[in-house]
Enzyme design. Sequence first.
Site, PDB file in Angstrom:
ATOM      1  N   ASP A   1     -15.125  13.102  40.684  1.00 34.16           N
ATOM      2  CA  ASP A   1     -13.603  13.157  40.756  1.00 34.16           C
ATOM      3  C   ASP A   1     -12.819  12.393  41.600  1.00 34.16           C
ATOM      4  OD1 ASP A   1     -10.955  13.950  40.208  1.00 34.16           O
ATOM      5  OD2 ASP A   1     -11.191  15.974  40.215  1.00 34.16           O
TER       6      ASP A   1
ATOM      7  N   ASP B   1     -14.640  18.729  38.525  1.00 31.59           N
ATOM      8  CA  ASP B   1     -14.070  19.392  39.684  1.00 31.59           C
ATOM      9  C   ASP B   1     -14.721  20.243  40.469  1.00 31.59           C
ATOM     10  OD1 ASP B   1     -11.226  18.805  38.995  1.00 31.59           O
ATOM     11  OD2 ASP B   1     -11.913  20.172  36.976  1.00 31.59           O
TER      12      ASP B   1
ATOM     13  N   GLU C   1     -13.772  11.511  35.979  1.00 32.72           N
ATOM     14  CA  GLU C   1     -12.730  11.965  35.354  1.00 32.72           C
ATOM     15  C   GLU C   1     -11.895  11.074  34.475  1.00 32.72           C
ATOM     16  OE1 GLU C   1      -9.778  14.244  37.610  1.00 32.72           O
ATOM     17  OE2 GLU C   1      -8.837  14.706  35.605  1.00 32.72           O
TER      18      GLU C   1
ATOM     19  N   ILE D   1      -9.926  11.552  42.573  1.00 33.12           N
ATOM     20  CA  ILE D   1      -8.932  12.228  43.418  1.00 33.12           C
ATOM     21  C   ILE D   1      -8.938  13.822  42.634  1.00 33.12           C
ATOM     22  CG2 ILE D   1      -6.698  12.482  44.160  1.00 33.12           C
ATOM     23  CD1 ILE D   1      -6.227   9.527  44.280  1.00 33.12           C
ATOM     24  N   ASP D   2      -9.553  14.597  43.655  1.00 31.56           N
ATOM     25  CA  ASP D   2      -9.159  16.053  43.002  1.00 31.56           C
ATOM     26  C   ASP D   2      -8.044  16.717  43.825  1.00 31.56           C
ATOM     27  OD1 ASP D   2     -10.023  18.283  41.700  1.00 31.56           O
ATOM     28  OD2 ASP D   2     -10.612  19.307  43.411  1.00 31.56           O
TER      29      ASP D   2
ATOM     30  N   THR E   1      -4.869  15.643  42.149  1.00 28.82           N
ATOM     31  CA  THR E   1      -3.853  14.562  41.980  1.00 28.82           C
ATOM     32  C   THR E   1      -2.417  14.832  42.064  1.00 28.82           C
ATOM     33  OG1 THR E   1      -5.515  13.468  40.553  1.00 28.82           O
ATOM     34  CG2 THR E   1      -3.205  12.633  40.283  1.00 28.82           C
TER      35      THR E   1
END
Length: 273
Positions: A88, A218, A71, A90-91, A93
């Site tokens: 990702d 995602d 990402e 941190i999904d 955030t």
Amino acid sequence: MDSKELLRCQQIAVSLAIKVGQMMTNASGESRNISQKDSFADLVTETDKAVEKFLFDELKRHFPDFKFIGEESSSRVGLTSEPTWIIDPIDGTMNFVHTFPFTCVSIGLTVDKIAVLGVVFSPFLSKLYTAMKGCGAYCNGRPISVSKNCNSLKEALLVCEFGNQRDEEKRNAVFRNLESVGWLCHGIRCMGSAALNLCYVAEGFADAYWEFGLHVWDMAAAAVVLTEAGGVAVDTKGGPLDLTNRRIIGACNQSIADQLGNTLPIHLELERD
Ligand code: IPD
Ligand code: CA
């Protein structure tokens, strides 16, 4: 890719996800040098960047011939048929920034543009979701399955998201869709992580999830978790999921996916990844 190599991929991805969990918990609640991306609600922290660099460096060491999409560092996604790690860091955030615990790291692997491996780890919820194509889905090592008794939207608990975009087209679409579906089901939840939403459907906590505006990072990992748990991950208009098409319905079964897709009045067409 043979099953032995896929298993090696999973073992490495799991050990890295657990290390990332430690990075996330160490940084939680600290000042994290936050900046905005496409809107004031689309954020990136120094932890997102540090995690992505860590995962890229480690995965490149183990898999020098694979491709990588992340990402925070891939301006053009350009998904190809080559084995590709999709990260990702941190999904969720926004949740991470606010210390709302519904946030995770998501590590997927695609081959021929199809997701074949998913590792989703939420250190704050202590949930490690893993799945490999054809081998079932697991949470913390125990097999998981979608809900089995939901046959109509009327008895479904649904999940959706407002998303990070703030343009008028997106705002209208979110509200028209919410209004059309919201009164026809048991309830709607919006919790802020696409990957965990899909995993919650996989674990039978919710019956379906939809969103427009997502990116490949995602969806890739958690889509495998959901399908391996017996669910379906499809395009909102029906037909197979296209990871680059920016939209998804994840559901406990095809009938719920169809009912939901047919009830949504607006199916946003966004620029593809
Ligand atoms: C976001 C989260 C959120 C979803 C957004 C995503 P990020 O990812 O998954 O739930 O609504 O569409 O972009 O930015 O936190 O990685
Ligand atoms: Ca992210």
